[in-house]
Design a protein around this motif. Structure first.
Motif, PDB file in Angstrom:
ATOM      1  N   VAL A  77       0.977  -0.996   0.167  1.00  0.00           N
ATOM      2  CA  VAL A  77      -0.316   0.010   0.129  1.00  0.00           C
ATOM      3  C   VAL A  77       0.547   1.219   0.226  1.00  0.00           C
ATOM      4  N   ARG A  78       1.362   1.455   1.626  1.00  0.00           N
ATOM      5  CA  ARG A  78       2.648   2.622   0.793  1.00  0.00           C
ATOM      6  C   ARG A  78       3.546   2.521  -0.503  1.00  0.00           C
ATOM      7  N   ALA A  79       3.916   1.775  -0.798  1.00  0.00           N
ATOM      8  CA  ALA A  79       4.997   1.694  -1.988  1.00  0.00           C
ATOM      9  C   ALA A  79       3.657   1.939  -2.855  1.00  0.00           C
ATOM     10  N   ALA A  80       2.206   1.925  -3.596  1.00  0.00           N
ATOM     11  CA  ALA A  80       1.443   1.474  -4.602  1.00  0.00           C
ATOM     12  C   ALA A  80       1.699   3.552  -4.376  1.00  0.00           C
ATOM     13  N   GLN A  81       1.084   3.830  -2.702  1.00  0.00           N
ATOM     14  CA  GLN A  81       1.176   5.515  -2.066  1.00  0.00           C
ATOM     15  C   GLN A  81       2.291   6.617  -2.814  1.00  0.00           C
ATOM     16  N   ALA A  82       2.988   5.871  -2.536  1.00  0.00           N
ATOM     17  CA  ALA A  82       4.453   6.651  -2.807  1.00  0.00           C
ATOM     18  C   ALA A  82       4.905   6.682  -4.930  1.00  0.00           C
ATOM     19  N   GLY A  83       3.427   5.663  -5.794  1.00  0.00           N
ATOM     20  CA  GLY A  83       3.915   5.144  -7.044  1.00  0.00           C
ATOM     21  C   GLY A  83       5.054   5.117  -7.737  1.00  0.00           C
ATOM     22  N   LYS A  84       5.532   3.845  -6.700  1.00  0.00           N
ATOM     23  CA  LYS A  84       6.549   2.503  -6.549  1.00  0.00           C
ATOM     24  C   LYS A  84       6.619   0.901  -6.268  1.00  0.00           C
ATOM     25  N   SER A  85       6.630   0.518  -6.981  1.00  0.00           N
ATOM     26  CA  SER A  85       6.783  -1.143  -7.457  1.00  0.00           C
ATOM     27  C   SER A  85       7.363  -1.004  -5.645  1.00  0.00           C
ATOM     28  N   LEU A  86       6.721  -2.287  -5.552  1.00  0.00           N
ATOM     29  CA  LEU A  86       7.216  -2.842  -3.982  1.00  0.00           C
ATOM     30  C   LEU A  86       8.189  -2.694  -3.825  1.00  0.00           C
ATOM     31  N   GLN A  87       9.218  -3.286  -5.294  1.00  0.00           N
ATOM     32  CA  GLN A  87      11.144  -3.847  -5.557  1.00  0.00           C
ATOM     33  C   GLN A  87      11.471  -2.621  -4.651  1.00  0.00           C
ATOM     34  N   ALA A  88      10.992  -1.452  -5.732  1.00  0.00           N
ATOM     35  CA  ALA A  88      11.724   0.298  -5.762  1.00  0.00           C
ATOM     36  C   ALA A  88      11.145   0.169  -4.155  1.00  0.00           C
ATOM     37  N   TYR A  89      10.383   0.725  -3.494  1.00  0.00           N
ATOM     38  CA  TYR A  89       9.944   1.096  -2.019  1.00  0.00           C
ATOM     39  C   TYR A  89      10.646   0.691  -1.236  1.00  0.00           C
ATOM     40  N   VAL A  90      11.352  -1.133  -1.591  1.00  0.00           N
ATOM     41  CA  VAL A  90      11.743  -1.893  -0.219  1.00  0.00           C
ATOM     42  C   VAL A  90      13.298  -1.495  -0.500  1.00  0.00           C
ATOM     43  N   LEU A  91      13.767  -1.135  -1.577  1.00  0.00           N
ATOM     44  CA  LEU A  91      15.273  -0.710  -2.204  1.00  0.00           C
ATOM     45  C   LEU A  91      15.139   0.332  -1.772  1.00  0.00           C
TER      46      LEU A  91
END
Length: 76
Positions: free
Chosen positions: A19-33
């Motif tokens: 959810v946080r990744a989507a809110q940031a407009g990122k993939s889960l992988q990009a968000y966690v990276l």
């Protein structure tokens, strides 16, 4: 770059990250990276203490300080 696998992540935590990744407009992988990069760039407390010790260690002795004070008081 290295690959990283994280096992046994609880489903609710994965969902929160998605959810946080989507809110940031990122993939889960990009968000966690980004999270990992941010964490890795912050110094640890031990690293901060070592840096402060390096940067605040003066090469002036107590005797030097007292001599400078005496010289200042004497006008010299």
């Amino acid at each position: 770059m290295a690959a990283l696998t994280i096992r046994d992540v609880p489903d609710d935590q994965v969902q929160t990250l998605k959810v946080r990744a989507a809110q940031a407009g990122k993939s889960l992988q990009a968000y966690v990276l980004d999270l990992i990069a941010r964490e890795a760039s912050k110094p640890t407390m031990a690293e901060m203490v070592a840096r402060l010790n390096r940067e605040t260690t003066a090469g002036v002795s107590t005797e030097d300080v007292l001599a400078a004070i005496d010289a200042g008081r004497a006008g010299g």
